[in-house]
Design an enzyme around this catalytic site. Structure first.
Site, PDB file in Angstrom:
ATOM      1  N   GLU A   2      36.563 -20.992 125.202  1.00 33.92           N
ATOM      2  CA  GLU A   2      37.540 -22.061 125.429  1.00 33.92           C
ATOM      3  C   GLU A   2      38.257 -22.419 124.126  1.00 33.92           C
ATOM      4  OE1 GLU A   2      38.666 -23.360 128.085  1.00 33.92           O
ATOM      5  OE2 GLU A   2      37.184 -23.220 129.690  1.00 33.92           O
ATOM      6  N   LYS A  24      34.839 -29.493 127.565  1.00 30.79           N
ATOM      7  CA  LYS A  24      34.535 -30.708 128.324  1.00 30.79           C
ATOM      8  C   LYS A  24      33.550 -30.324 129.422  1.00 30.79           C
ATOM      9  CE  LYS A  24      36.483 -34.409 131.072  1.00 30.79           C
ATOM     10  NZ  LYS A  24      37.682 -35.136 131.466  1.00 30.79           N
ATOM     11  N   TYR A  76      33.941 -45.969 121.895  1.00 34.78           N
ATOM     12  CA  TYR A  76      34.116 -47.363 122.316  1.00 34.78           C
ATOM     13  C   TYR A  76      33.516 -48.326 121.287  1.00 34.78           C
ATOM     14  CZ  TYR A  76      35.335 -44.901 126.534  1.00 34.78           C
ATOM     15  OH  TYR A  76      35.945 -44.038 127.413  1.00 34.78           O
ATOM     16  N   ARG A  86      34.588 -43.715 135.037  1.00 32.37           N
ATOM     17  CA  ARG A  86      35.148 -43.585 136.384  1.00 32.37           C
ATOM     18  C   ARG A  86      35.146 -44.942 137.090  1.00 32.37           C
ATOM     19  NH1 ARG A  86      32.291 -37.774 137.890  1.00 32.37           N
ATOM     20  NH2 ARG A  86      33.352 -36.588 136.251  1.00 32.37           N
ATOM     21  N   LYS A 136      33.162 -31.960 139.769  1.00 33.02           N
ATOM     22  CA  LYS A 136      34.176 -31.328 138.925  1.00 33.02           C
ATOM     23  C   LYS A 136      33.680 -30.008 138.325  1.00 33.02           C
ATOM     24  CE  LYS A 136      36.760 -35.565 137.907  1.00 33.02           C
ATOM     25  NZ  LYS A 136      37.571 -36.283 136.903  1.00 33.02           N
ATOM     26  N   SER A 152      31.709 -42.858 127.629  1.00 31.91           N
ATOM     27  CA  SER A 152      31.335 -44.149 128.205  1.00 31.91           C
ATOM     28  C   SER A 152      29.832 -44.291 128.438  1.00 31.91           C
ATOM     29  CB  SER A 152      32.099 -44.365 129.512  1.00 31.91           C
ATOM     30  OG  SER A 152      31.840 -43.320 130.433  1.00 31.91           O
ATOM     31  N   LYS A 157      33.190 -32.775 124.372  1.00 27.74           N
ATOM     32  CA  LYS A 157      32.935 -33.979 125.167  1.00 27.74           C
ATOM     33  C   LYS A 157      31.897 -33.688 126.236  1.00 27.74           C
ATOM     34  CE  LYS A 157      35.379 -37.005 128.290  1.00 27.74           C
ATOM     35  NZ  LYS A 157      36.583 -37.221 129.047  1.00 27.74           N
TER      36      LYS A 157
HETATM   37  C1  PBG Z   1      39.243 -37.456 133.314  1.00 31.58           C
HETATM   38  C2  PBG Z   1      38.566 -38.087 132.154  1.00 31.58           C
HETATM   39  C3  PBG Z   1      37.225 -38.489 132.149  1.00 31.58           C
HETATM   40  C4  PBG Z   1      36.979 -39.056 130.908  1.00 31.58           C
HETATM   41  C5  PBG Z   1      38.165 -38.978 130.167  1.00 31.58           C
HETATM   42  N1  PBG Z   1      39.123 -38.372 130.952  1.00 31.58           N
HETATM   43  C6  PBG Z   1      36.202 -38.473 133.218  1.00 31.58           C
HETATM   44  C7  PBG Z   1      36.087 -37.311 134.106  1.00 31.58           C
HETATM   45  O1  PBG Z   1      36.317 -36.161 133.710  1.00 31.58           O
HETATM   46  O2  PBG Z   1      35.751 -37.546 135.268  1.00 31.58           O
HETATM   47  C8  PBG Z   1      35.655 -39.632 130.489  1.00 31.58           C
HETATM   48  C9  PBG Z   1      35.603 -40.487 129.281  1.00 31.58           C
HETATM   49  C10 PBG Z   1      34.371 -41.307 129.165  1.00 31.58           C
HETATM   50  O3  PBG Z   1      33.393 -41.169 129.939  1.00 31.58           O
HETATM   51  O4  PBG Z   1      34.333 -42.160 128.259  1.00 31.58           O
HETATM   52  N2  PBG Z   1      40.439 -36.802 133.110  1.00 31.58           N
END
Ligand code: PBG
Length: 323
Positions: free
Chosen positions: A234, A196, A314, A206, A218, A275, A249
């Site tokens: 990982e 990720k 989505y 968010r 992050k 997203s 991701k």
């Molecule tokens: C956080 C989390 C995130 C997403 C899924 N779980 C965002 C982040 O790490 O700030 C993002 C999913 C998306 O953008 O569709 N635990």
């Protein structure tokens, strides 16, 4: 011309193109993310994600029913938690009266044929908006694992199929696996957010959860977008700690990572078409810059072509209708 090899012969007609097509989008391989609100009858469109809503339990059940009719059977559900329930320790995440846990139980009872995946992370419940416990401005790894284990057990007890740890703390898959097994939940799986990346493409998500970090970013836990070999490290860890499915991701800017992990580990690879990737297509289609349907098909095909076995997207519901 004396050409013995002419690749265009295999592109001559629609029928031949179908015969020679290497990759097909299969709706059984799609997971649809849903956002759950506490108030059962609420329904709010997310302004940065046209066509995607935050839904109360009643509306969520209705949405799942529609998806089942369209052939979409798998869902990942995220809770939208009100500010006054958030604290430093994300303690609401495993509280007895938690509306998310209640909803998960209800969904599995009502639709046992679904595959339900949860979100294991502190950020929806954290007053700091981070995926880990914050002390003196730092994210504390090992204390976070204890919180994630409690959250995981509470979710496992609702009857869901897979936990989805999306936090990127070190050692969390093994720690959660052991905690589940000790408590008798050996049949609950783990889809691990393995690679990720610290990405700009999570912005609309968010917004949806109001979960942006209250300070900093992050980058001390999510991966550096410039790194590929590190994803193999990982992957090795999550696989050996007992993950059932590994996830990459975001998806589109990380097709090479999907390809790598697919060739590295013998378990299924999921990719999260996040997203921001969704919103880019919706926004440019609205402006008339691209053909929306063709762009969605091309994007999802490319993620499968790169090696993904499963896509969280989505677009899942609209794909159910298209296919
Ligand atoms: C956080 C989390 C995130 C997403 C899924 N779980 C965002 C982040 O790490 O700030 C993002 C999913 C998306 O953008 O569709 N635990």
């Amino acid at each position: 011309m004396n050409l013995s090899q002419r690749p265009r012969r295999n592109r001559k007609t629609e029928t031949i193109r179908n015969l020679t097509q290497e990759t097909w989008i299969n709706k059984k391989k799609l997971i649809y993310p849903l956002f759950l609100l506490e108030k059962p009858t609420a329904k709010q469109e997310i302004s940065s994600m046209p066509g995607i809503f935050r839904l109360g339990l009643e509306e969520l059940l209705h949405e799942i029913e529609e998806c089942l009719k369209l052939g979409i059977f798998s869902f990942v559900i995220f809770p939208v938690v009100e500010d006054q329930k958030k604290d430093k320790f994300a303690s609401y995440s495993y509280a007895q009266d938690n509306f998310y846990l209640h909803a998960l139980r209800y969904v599995k009872e009502k639709f046992p044929e679904t595959c339900i995946i949860t979100d294991v992370a502190m950020d929806p419940y954290s007053s700091d908006g981070h995926d880990g416990l914050v002390e003196n401005g730092k994210i504390i790894n090992d204390k976070t694992l204890e919180i994630l284990a409690k959250m995981s057990l509470a979710q496992a007890q609702t009857g869901i199929d897979y936990l989805g740890p999306s936090d990127m703390m070190d050692g969390r898959v093994g720690y959660i696996r052991e905690h589940l097994d000790q408590n008798g939940y050996t049949e609950v799986g783990i889809i691990s957010y393995t690679a990720k990346y610290a990405s700009a493409f999570y912005g609309p998500f968010r917004d949806a959860l109001d979960s942006a970090p209250r300070f900093g970013d992050k980058k001390t836990y999510q991966m550096n977008p410039a790194n590929a070999r590190e994803s193999e490290w990982e992957a090795e860890l999550d696989f050996s700690e007992g993950a059932d499915i590994l996830m990459v991701k975001p998806a589109l800017a990380y097709l090479d990572i999907i390809y790598r992990l697919k060739n590295q580990v013998p378990i299924p690879i999921a990719a999260y078409n996040v997203s921001g990737e969704y919103s880019m297509i919706k926004a440019s289609a609205k402006m008339g810059y691209i053909d929306e349907k063709k762009a969605i098909l091309e994007v999802l095909t490319s993620i499968f072509r790169a090696g993904a076995d499963i896509i969280l997207t989505y677009h899942a519901k609209e794909m159910g209708a298209i296919l």
